[in-house]
Design an enzyme around this catalytic site. Structure first.
Site, PDB file in Angstrom:
ATOM      1  N   HIS A   1      12.825  -2.723  -1.003  1.00 32.20           N
ATOM      2  CA  HIS A   1      12.043  -2.144  -2.101  1.00 32.20           C
ATOM      3  C   HIS A   1      12.885  -1.054  -2.774  1.00 32.20           C
ATOM      4  O   HIS A   1      13.636  -0.340  -2.109  1.00 32.20           O
ATOM      5  CB  HIS A   1      10.728  -1.566  -1.568  1.00 32.20           C
ATOM      6  CG  HIS A   1       9.778  -1.239  -2.664  1.00 32.20           C
ATOM      7  ND1 HIS A   1       9.902  -0.094  -3.436  1.00 32.20           N
ATOM      8  CD2 HIS A   1       8.718  -1.921  -3.169  1.00 32.20           C
ATOM      9  CE1 HIS A   1       8.944  -0.091  -4.342  1.00 32.20           C
ATOM     10  NE2 HIS A   1       8.217  -1.183  -4.212  1.00 32.20           N
TER      11      HIS A   1
ATOM     12  N   GLY B   1       1.377  -2.794  -6.317  1.00 31.75           N
ATOM     13  CA  GLY B   1       1.327  -1.452  -5.735  1.00 31.75           C
ATOM     14  C   GLY B   1      -0.042  -0.837  -5.952  1.00 31.75           C
ATOM     15  O   GLY B   1      -1.015  -1.171  -5.264  1.00 31.75           O
ATOM     16  N   GLY B   2      -0.143   0.028  -6.946  1.00 35.76           N
ATOM     17  CA  GLY B   2      -1.369   0.792  -7.193  1.00 35.76           C
ATOM     18  C   GLY B   2      -2.647  -0.031  -7.203  1.00 35.76           C
ATOM     19  O   GLY B   2      -3.641   0.345  -6.575  1.00 35.76           O
TER      20      GLY B   2
ATOM     21  N   TRP C   1       0.819  -1.224   0.000  1.00 35.78           N
ATOM     22  CA  TRP C   1       0.000   0.000   0.000  1.00 35.78           C
ATOM     23  C   TRP C   1       0.851   1.273   0.000  1.00 35.78           C
ATOM     24  O   TRP C   1       0.324   2.368  -0.134  1.00 35.78           O
ATOM     25  CB  TRP C   1      -0.959  -0.001   1.216  1.00 35.78           C
ATOM     26  CG  TRP C   1      -2.008  -1.075   1.183  1.00 35.78           C
ATOM     27  CD1 TRP C   1      -2.192  -2.021   0.192  1.00 35.78           C
ATOM     28  CD2 TRP C   1      -3.024  -1.325   2.156  1.00 35.78           C
ATOM     29  NE1 TRP C   1      -3.263  -2.825   0.513  1.00 35.78           N
ATOM     30  CE2 TRP C   1      -3.790  -2.424   1.710  1.00 35.78           C
ATOM     31  CE3 TRP C   1      -3.379  -0.725   3.378  1.00 35.78           C
ATOM     32  CZ2 TRP C   1      -4.870  -2.938   2.440  1.00 35.78           C
ATOM     33  CZ3 TRP C   1      -4.446  -1.229   4.108  1.00 35.78           C
ATOM     34  CH2 TRP C   1      -5.189  -2.319   3.636  1.00 35.78           C
ATOM     35  N   LYS C   2       2.155   1.102   0.187  1.00 35.54           N
ATOM     36  CA  LYS C   2       3.085   2.251   0.217  1.00 35.54           C
ATOM     37  C   LYS C   2       2.569   3.313   1.194  1.00 35.54           C
ATOM     38  O   LYS C   2       1.912   2.967   2.172  1.00 35.54           O
ATOM     39  CB  LYS C   2       3.317   2.781  -1.209  1.00 35.54           C
ATOM     40  CG  LYS C   2       3.788   1.666  -2.151  1.00 35.54           C
ATOM     41  CD  LYS C   2       4.299   2.155  -3.482  1.00 35.54           C
ATOM     42  CE  LYS C   2       4.724   0.955  -4.337  1.00 35.54           C
ATOM     43  NZ  LYS C   2       5.321   1.355  -5.626  1.00 35.54           N
TER      44      LYS C   2
HETATM   45  P1  13P Z   1       2.870  -0.618  -8.993  1.00 30.28           P
HETATM   46  O1  13P Z   1       2.078  -1.896  -9.017  1.00 30.28           O
HETATM   47  O2  13P Z   1       2.087   0.569  -8.578  1.00 30.28           O
HETATM   48  O3  13P Z   1       3.658  -0.432 -10.257  1.00 30.28           O
HETATM   49  O4  13P Z   1       3.976  -0.810  -7.821  1.00 30.28           O
HETATM   50  C1  13P Z   1       4.715  -1.955  -7.762  1.00 30.28           C
HETATM   51  C2  13P Z   1       5.451  -1.966  -6.480  1.00 30.28           C
HETATM   52  O5  13P Z   1       6.366  -1.204  -6.271  1.00 30.28           O
HETATM   53  C3  13P Z   1       5.026  -2.940  -5.458  1.00 30.28           C
HETATM   54  O6  13P Z   1       5.949  -3.014  -4.435  1.00 30.28           O
END
Ligand code: 13P
Length: 267
Positions: free
Chosen positions: A112, A251-252, A24-25
């Site tokens: 990461h 990610g997104g 989820w960053k």
């Molecule tokens: P995205 O799926 O948003 O490109 O991000 C990938 C990511 O960094 C997952 O750790």
């Protein structure tokens, strides 16, 4: 027999765990995290096969909230986005493996590309983090991947192999077997540009062979290698259809419960 049927398209990877993890960053406040976790938990429970391990990785301050929401869903685990190698002490702002463990965390992202780039995390420092995680029984999800320049100049295989060598190859075989690898080409992260399934397969195979050269084929065959970088419902099936791709680090698309679970249903 049942197991072989469950894994369907992946006859070569029967012993490997399939994992779909959501990073989820730095997104979602406490209420948003609670709502997303609740929605993911309900969908995973209702729709995702028990042989696919799902993981959600919220911001650390929201770990306990998410833990409560996903509690009781067998194949949905809690992940952290980072860990500090020391257990406690004068390390202002950091979070340790024992504290993550106590909060209900099972998996932790380590290395990461955003941590490597913005926080200058070196392979050597990441090796310490991996050991700290393993010492607490957390599963390290070790992230690796090259820049576009590296790929264009043809050094990408050697570069990513060196990330594994320098951060993981000090581990005993027993410890290495607990590590999950996530290949995330930096040029594909958050850009909408996914590696083609052939590019992903090619790198995953290189990495699996690299693991085999150090720990043997059996260990290599049991290591889950996830793909990350603009993975979404529309491309997950093709990526996951490759024999050395054992799931995704998302990610997104993991910020929308329906998309995240649809990715997992691509198996
Ligand atoms: P995205 O799926 O948003 O490109 O991000 C990938 C990511 O960094 C997952 O750790």
């Amino acid at each position: 027999m049942m197991e072989a049927e469950n894994f369907g398209l992946h006859p070569n990877s029967i012993m490997r765990k399939k994992i779909v993890a959501g990073n989820w960053k730095l997104n979602n406040n406490i209420e948003e995290s609670r709502a997303l976790a609740k929605e993911v938990a309900a969908l995973v429970k209702a729709e995702v096969s028990a042989d696919v391990q799902m993981v959600v990785c919220p911001v650390s301050v929201n770990l306990s909230t998410v833990a409560a929401e996903i509690d009781g869903v067998e194949n949905l685990a809690l992940g952290a986005q980072n860990v500090y190698p020391k257990a406690s002490g004068a390390y202002t702002g950091e979070v340790s493996a024992p504290l993550l463990k106590a909060a209900g965390v099972g998996y932790v992202l380590i290395g990461h590309s955003e941590r490597r780039e913005y926080f200058n995390e070196s392979n050597e420092f990441l090796a310490e983090k991996v050991k700290a995680a393993l010492a607490e029984g957390l599963v390290p999800v070790f992230c690796c991947g090259e820049t576009l320049e590296q790929r264009e100049s043809g050094v990408h295989f050697d570069f990513v192999k060196s990330q594994l060598t320098e951060s993981l190859y000090d581990l005993s075989e027993a410890d290495f077997k607990k590590v999950v690898i996530a290949y995330e080409p930096i040029w594909a992260i958050g850009t909408g540009v996914t590696a083609s399934s052939d590019q992903a397969q090619e790198m995953h195979k290189v990495l699996r062979d690299h693991v085999a050269s150090k720990y043997g084929q059996e260990v290599a065959d049991s290591t889950s290698i996830l793909y990350g970088g603009s993975c979404k419902p529309s491309n997950a099936k093709e990526l996951f259809g490759k024999p050395d791709v054992d799931g995704g680090l998302i990610g997104g698309a993991s910020l929308k419960a329906r998309d995240f679970v649809d990715i997992a249903l691509s198996y």
